[in-house]
Motif scaffolding. Structure first.
Motif, PDB file in Angstrom:
ATOM      1  N   SER A   1     -11.709   2.327  45.943  1.00 51.04           N
ATOM      2  CA  SER A   1     -10.889   3.476  46.343  1.00 51.04           C
ATOM      3  C   SER A   1     -11.638   4.801  46.248  1.00 51.04           C
ATOM      4  CB  SER A   1      -9.630   3.545  45.462  1.00 51.04           C
ATOM      5  OG  SER A   1      -9.976   3.675  44.093  1.00 51.04           O
ATOM      6  N   ASN A   2     -12.859   4.777  45.680  1.00 54.01           N
ATOM      7  CA  ASN A   2     -13.638   5.997  45.512  1.00 54.01           C
ATOM      8  C   ASN A   2     -15.054   5.768  46.033  1.00 54.01           C
ATOM      9  OD1 ASN A   2     -14.786   8.455  44.627  1.00 54.01           O
ATOM     10  ND2 ASN A   2     -15.424   7.482  42.704  1.00 54.01           N
ATOM     11  N   PRO A   3     -15.416   6.339  47.201  1.00 55.93           N
ATOM     12  CA  PRO A   3     -16.740   6.091  47.788  1.00 55.93           C
ATOM     13  C   PRO A   3     -17.864   6.936  47.182  1.00 55.93           C
ATOM     14  CG  PRO A   3     -15.475   7.523  49.219  1.00 55.93           C
ATOM     15  CD  PRO A   3     -14.556   7.151  48.090  1.00 55.93           C
ATOM     16  N   LEU A   4     -17.532   7.852  46.262  1.00 54.73           N
ATOM     17  CA  LEU A   4     -18.516   8.757  45.683  1.00 54.73           C
ATOM     18  C   LEU A   4     -18.991   8.255  44.326  1.00 54.73           C
ATOM     19  CD1 LEU A   4     -19.990  11.565  45.731  1.00 54.73           C
ATOM     20  CD2 LEU A   4     -17.975  12.470  44.523  1.00 54.73           C
ATOM     21  N   ALA A   5     -20.308   8.327  44.080  1.00 54.33           N
ATOM     22  CA  ALA A   5     -20.884   7.989  42.780  1.00 54.33           C
ATOM     23  C   ALA A   5     -21.862   9.091  42.374  1.00 54.33           C
ATOM     24  CB  ALA A   5     -21.586   6.641  42.830  1.00 54.33           C
ATOM     25  N   VAL A   6     -21.897   9.395  41.081  1.00 55.32           N
ATOM     26  CA  VAL A   6     -22.725  10.486  40.575  1.00 55.32           C
ATOM     27  C   VAL A   6     -23.459  10.039  39.318  1.00 55.32           C
ATOM     28  CG1 VAL A   6     -22.771  12.865  39.711  1.00 55.32           C
ATOM     29  CG2 VAL A   6     -21.102  12.205  41.479  1.00 55.32           C
ATOM     30  N   THR A   7     -24.767  10.318  39.262  1.00 56.07           N
ATOM     31  CA  THR A   7     -25.590  10.015  38.096  1.00 56.07           C
ATOM     32  C   THR A   7     -26.288  11.284  37.620  1.00 56.07           C
ATOM     33  OG1 THR A   7     -25.974   7.713  38.700  1.00 56.07           O
ATOM     34  CG2 THR A   7     -27.612   8.726  37.294  1.00 56.07           C
ATOM     35  N   LEU A   8     -26.343  11.473  36.320  1.00 55.70           N
ATOM     36  CA  LEU A   8     -27.069  12.590  35.704  1.00 55.70           C
ATOM     37  C   LEU A   8     -28.377  12.048  35.147  1.00 55.70           C
ATOM     38  CD1 LEU A   8     -24.084  14.172  33.730  1.00 55.70           C
ATOM     39  CD2 LEU A   8     -24.780  14.603  36.098  1.00 55.70           C
ATOM     40  N   ALA A   9     -29.481  12.769  35.353  1.00 53.50           N
ATOM     41  CA  ALA A   9     -30.790  12.266  34.939  1.00 53.50           C
ATOM     42  C   ALA A   9     -31.637  13.376  34.332  1.00 53.50           C
ATOM     43  CB  ALA A   9     -31.523  11.651  36.128  1.00 53.50           C
ATOM     44  N   VAL A  10     -32.403  13.007  33.302  1.00 51.42           N
ATOM     45  CA  VAL A  10     -33.398  13.916  32.721  1.00 51.42           C
ATOM     46  C   VAL A  10     -34.725  13.161  32.643  1.00 51.42           C
ATOM     47  CG1 VAL A  10     -31.763  15.318  31.424  1.00 51.42           C
ATOM     48  CG2 VAL A  10     -32.746  13.285  30.355  1.00 51.42           C
ATOM     49  N   GLU A  11     -35.814  13.873  32.885  1.00 45.71           N
ATOM     50  CA  GLU A  11     -37.143  13.239  32.908  1.00 45.71           C
ATOM     51  C   GLU A  11     -38.169  14.140  32.224  1.00 45.71           C
ATOM     52  OE1 GLU A  11     -40.519  11.787  36.114  1.00 45.71           O
ATOM     53  OE2 GLU A  11     -38.410  11.704  36.694  1.00 45.71           O
ATOM     54  N   PRO A  12     -38.426  13.951  30.938  1.00 47.21           N
ATOM     55  CA  PRO A  12     -39.504  14.683  30.276  1.00 47.21           C
ATOM     56  C   PRO A  12     -40.861  14.089  30.653  1.00 47.21           C
ATOM     57  CG  PRO A  12     -38.408  13.226  28.728  1.00 47.21           C
ATOM     58  CD  PRO A  12     -37.642  13.118  30.008  1.00 47.21           C
ATOM     59  N   THR A  13     -41.831  14.968  30.882  1.00 45.04           N
ATOM     60  CA  THR A  13     -43.171  14.548  31.298  1.00 45.04           C
ATOM     61  C   THR A  13     -44.220  15.350  30.540  1.00 45.04           C
ATOM     62  OG1 THR A  13     -42.386  14.008  33.529  1.00 45.04           O
ATOM     63  CG2 THR A  13     -44.755  14.335  33.256  1.00 45.04           C
ATOM     64  N   ILE A  14     -45.276  14.673  30.125  1.00 52.54           N
ATOM     65  CA  ILE A  14     -46.427  15.312  29.489  1.00 52.54           C
ATOM     66  C   ILE A  14     -47.653  15.033  30.347  1.00 52.54           C
ATOM     67  CG2 ILE A  14     -47.895  15.420  27.443  1.00 52.54           C
ATOM     68  CD1 ILE A  14     -45.540  14.393  25.810  1.00 52.54           C
ATOM     69  N   ARG A  15     -48.415  16.082  30.679  1.00 53.76           N
ATOM     70  CA  ARG A  15     -49.625  15.911  31.482  1.00 53.76           C
ATOM     71  C   ARG A  15     -50.832  16.546  30.802  1.00 53.76           C
ATOM     72  NH1 ARG A  15     -45.840  17.418  35.451  1.00 53.76           N
ATOM     73  NH2 ARG A  15     -45.410  15.779  36.996  1.00 53.76           N
ATOM     74  N   ARG A  16     -51.976  15.910  30.983  1.00 46.89           N
ATOM     75  CA  ARG A  16     -53.250  16.485  30.557  1.00 46.89           C
ATOM     76  C   ARG A  16     -54.070  16.961  31.745  1.00 46.89           C
ATOM     77  NH1 ARG A  16     -57.108  12.403  31.328  1.00 46.89           N
ATOM     78  NH2 ARG A  16     -58.599  13.446  29.940  1.00 46.89           N
TER      79      ARG A  16
END
Length: 296
Positions: free
Chosen positions: A134-149
């Motif tokens: 009955s609900n065609p909408l879906a929502v996801t929350l995301a976080v992505e920590p990244t460390i680079r050298r």
């Protein structure tokens, strides 16, 4: 570099045409198709899907960025990921980053040709709104920590900390056939170069995508991104923005393996204080994404 981007787009269309012609004889009624996971069907735009509880996945996900105002610029960053879904609402990813840089004659960037192990990342996704009959909408929350050298743009040695936060939403417009995807992005960064002062910056923006399932295992679509760059994490020092758009492709090889691909070209941009067209200081002329995955 526009020419190379065009070749990428033609390649995506050619691959799709091959699969379509090979499968037309066995086309099925869409109502009988199995439900598709929407996370990777929109290209750079991510859908809400997080997979089935207990599912695991290994992937190789490469993003290439090509073209600056002058000279030769090509940089790639590849994620070597392990992904698992401990519950029906949570997905966790982590892995290593590898990068390549081929830069010659670009203003403000040192010439270099290098391959490096550049950092590590993790991603946490939470399914905030689940799609139902009955609900065609879906929502996801995301976080992505990244460390680079290794700096992803210049290839310089740095200490870089990034914390990408996104809202990934998708809407099923036609059962098993047509999907719309939407993303909101906020990505603050802190960078400490080997020499010189440290600095903060941030990227913010959003996207919209449309994907059509032409066969049970092939999805074609397109997406558009609007991105803004700031020289402050709190979004108070605006430096420029850009619009990128292009085609997307998703192919399910087997029930447990798939690929996704996308090409975005910058079609409009501005740099604050610079009257030239396009924003090739904070962004690139073309970007390409190619992902292969195996689930188990």
């Amino acid at each position: 570099m526009v020419k190379s981007g065009g070749k990428c787009a033609l390649a995506l269309c050619a691959v799709a045409a091959v699969f379509a012609s090979a499968s037309v004889a066995r086309a099925e009624d869409p109502s009988s198709w199995r439900e598709i996971e929407t996370k990777y069907i929109f290209g750079f735009t991510l859908g809400s899907g997080i997979g089935l509880e207990g599912e695991k996945e290994v992937t190789v996900d490469t993003i290439g960025r090509f073209g600056k105002r002058e000279g030769n610029y090509a940089a790639t960053e590849t994620k070597y990921e392990f992904e698992f879904t401990p519950s029906q609402f949570i997905q966790i990813e982590f892995g290593a980053l590898g990068s390549t840089h081929d830069i010659h004659g670009v203003t403000d960037l040192d010439d270099r040709s290098q391959i490096a192990l550049s950092g590590a990342f993790a991603e946490f996704r939470y399914l905030a709104l689940e799609r139902t009959s009955s609900n065609p909408l879906a929502v996801t929350l995301a976080v992505e920590p990244t460390i680079r050298r290794i700096d992803e743009t210049s290839g310089d040695r740095v200490r870089n900390y990034e914390f990408e936060t996104t809202v990934n939403a998708d809407l099923e417009l036609l059962r098993n056939r047509l999907y719309a995807g939407f993303n909101l992005l906020y990505e603050p960064e802190f960078t400490k170069p080997a020499f010189g002062d440290s600095f903060h910056e941030a990227t913010a923006g959003g996207s919209a995508a449309l994907s059509f399932r032409i066969l049970s295992n092939v999805v074609l679509g397109g997406e558009v991104w609007y991105l803004r760059h700031y020289d402050a994490a709190n979004l108070t020092s605006f430096t420029g923005d850009a619009i990128l758009l292009g085609p997307t492709l998703y192919i399910q090889f087997t029930p447990k393996s798939f690929m996704s691909a996308a090409w975005n070209a910058q079609v409009w941009g501005r740099e604050i204080g610079n009257p030239v067209s396009l924003n090739l200081s904070e962004f690139q002329r073309n970007r390409v994404k190619l992902k292969f995955a195996y689930e188990f």
